[in-house]
Design a protein around this motif. Structure first.
Motif, mmCIF file in Angstrom:
data_model
loop_
_atom_site.group_PDB
_atom_site.id
_atom_site.type_symbol
_atom_site.label_atom_id
_atom_site.label_comp_id
_atom_site.label_asym_id
_atom_site.label_seq_id
_atom_site.Cartn_x
_atom_site.Cartn_y
_atom_site.Cartn_z
ATOM 1 N N VAL A 26 -9.081 5.210 -3.208
ATOM 2 C CA VAL A 26 -8.302 6.293 -2.606
ATOM 3 C C VAL A 26 -7.753 5.805 -1.268
ATOM 4 N N ALA A 27 -6.447 5.716 -1.170
ATOM 5 C CA ALA A 27 -5.809 5.290 0.080
ATOM 6 C C ALA A 27 -4.873 6.404 0.531
ATOM 7 N N LEU A 28 -5.327 7.180 1.519
ATOM 8 C CA LEU A 28 -4.555 8.334 1.964
ATOM 9 C C LEU A 28 -4.206 8.236 3.437
ATOM 10 N N ARG A 29 -2.928 8.515 3.732
ATOM 11 C CA ARG A 29 -2.589 8.754 5.139
ATOM 12 C C ARG A 29 -3.098 10.151 5.473
ATOM 13 N N LYS A 30 -3.154 10.493 6.722
ATOM 14 C CA LYS A 30 -3.663 11.813 7.104
ATOM 15 C C LYS A 30 -2.589 12.596 7.844
#
Length: 471
Positions: free
Chosen positions: A119-123
């Motif tokens: 899981v690679a998420l910007r915030k």
């Protein structure tokens, strides 16, 4: 109160209700006149040639298609397949399973051969926790996010966090798109080089049509009267109301079923509001507010032809819950942005659009309820003269049925979506009945939604899906 005073009060209410209906009818007529040049232009436009070159244009902006899904196991595969079949140069699809209690995720994982990825998420936004992410091995641009339940707005915010591209399309998990819908809805953005920041397409009801493997093979009418009247209602809302408001750049709603947004603009205004059931309208109002406060020249447009097909409620109970929810969402949005009402700082939005949605869309249920009460009370208790009752009746019929009949004729004149004359006659006939049963039901349910918005009683009313496509 003696009968004389009661008669006077009834007469005053009758005059107020009639004045309101005539005024609203005139507003619709003005909006139609504003929209008519575009309607006429659409009639002679070759829709295929219109966007064909965009499919090969290297300057076409890439798009992330976000599909929030909660308990959509019946239709989610159909929706995803329709997205895979889109004609568009570069896009990704992100299904966001918002804590479904059914097999929504399993269906997507199995049918599209997905494997788990990091899981690679910007915030950009805080959301409920995203627990897992998957990518399809056969369609590398297809992703699935699994997250804790937080509602549609929260799911869309999670999708925006994960997305890579500068524009995103929000599409409901029970919808399918025509193959060129994304091209058509992106065309104004591309042509304006970003001056258009958001666009919305037309939503049509798929009940009754033959849809196989996520493609509309034959457009036909359903048998259920309650769905037929919803089809007519959609014609009127999209073809007359939204097109006219869009031409003035004061449109406050892009349907949550299908809309495209510039991601930077949405991030700038704070994303979807998770505390309202009208998150789609609330976002558009906030974008308008941001544009006006920045004195930006950006626009929001509604495009008639890009078609999103959806499944409409076919039972009174589900339709009642849906309309109460819509009414609550409208009331919450107007309350949240009450500062814009009659405020010249926001120009057409503050001086016309917000008051229009308050008086015409939100409070119409109250005025129409008064109208029905006057007609029934006048007949039963002889509180007003028969002449007044007859004028009220004619006004009510004109307000409901004749406007809807006009919308049916316009739809046929412009798009000819229904292939046979019988369908047009059926729709026109049912449109004439609207004032006698469908509209009173809508008025009563919308009045209930108004009461709910004041009492803060929530009733989401989830719809049990039957699916709109055969495998």
């Amino acid at each position: 109160m003696d009968k004389e005073w009661l008669s006077l009060l009834t007469l005053i209410l009758a005059i107020v209700a009639m004045t309101y209906m005539v005024a609203v009818g005139l507003i619709y007529l003005i909006l139609f006149l504003i929209a008519s040049p575009r309607i006429k232009k659409e009639r002679y436009l070759n829709q295929e040639d219109y966007v064909e070159e965009l499919a090969f244009n290297k300057d076409t902006f890439p798009v992330s298609v976000l599909i929030p899904a909660y308990n959509e196991e019946v239709g989610i595969s159909t929706t995803v397949r329709s997205m895979i079949g889109l004609s568009y140069p570069q896009y990704e699809m992100i299904v966001i399973d918002d804590g479904s209690k059914d097999d929504t995720s399993r269906k997507v994982i199995e049918q599209f051969k997905m494997t788990e990825i990091d899981v690679a998420l910007r915030k950009y936004f805080d959301t409920k926790e995203v627990t897992k992410a998957y990518q399809s091995s056969v369609h590398p641009n297809l992703f699935l996010l699994r997250k804790e339940n937080g509602g549609k707005a929260d799911a869309l915010n999670a999708g925006i966090n994960f997305s890579r591209y500068p524009y995103f399309a929000a599409v409901d998990g029970d919808c399918i798109l025509d193959h060129d819908a994304l091209l058509k809805v992106m065309k104004p953005i591309i042509d304006s080089n970003g001056l258009v920041t958001s666009t919305g397409g037309t939503v049509r009801i798929a009940n009754g049509s033959t849809i196989t493997r996520s493609q509309v093979e034959k457009i036909a009418l359903p048998k259920s009267p309650i769905v037929l009247l919803q089809i007519i209602e959609y014609f009127r809302a999209f073809l007359i109301g939204r097109l006219g408001l869009s031409r003035l750049n004061i449109l406050l709603i892009i349907s949550g079923a299908f809309g495209v947004f510039e991601k930077n603009r949405v991030v700038k205004v704070g994303g979807y509001n998770t505390k309202t059931v009208g998150e789609d309208m609330e976002l558009i109002v906030r974008i308008h507010r941001s544009i006006k406060e920045e004195k930006s020249k950006q626009r929001i447009e509604y495009i008639q032809d890009p078609v999103c097909w959806t499944e409409a409620p076919d039972s009174a109970a589900v339709l009642r819950s849906q309309r109460k929810r819509w009414q609550r969402g409208l009331a919450e949005t107007i309350w949240l942005h009450k500062k814009m009402l009659f405020n010249s700082k926001y120009k057409g939005i503050g001086l016309f659009s917000m008051p229009y949605y308050l008086v015409v869309e939100l409070l119409s249920a109250l005025f129409e309820l008064v109208g029905y009460a006057v007609i029934i009370g006048g007949l039963l208790f002889s509180l007003v003269s028969l002449d007044i009752v007859i004028v009220m009746f004619i006004t009510t019929v004109f307000y409901g049925s004749l406007l809807s009949s006009l919308a049916v004729l316009l739809e046929e004149w412009t798009y000819h979506k229904y292939p046979d004359t019988k369908s047009l006659i059926v729709l026109f006939g049912w449109a004439l009945t609207e004032s006698f049963w469908y509209r009173p039901l809508m008025v009563w349910w919308r009045f209930g939604g108004l009461v709910q918005s004041l009492t803060k009683k929530a009733d989401w009313g989830n719809m049990k899906r039957k699916g709109i496509s055969s495998e």
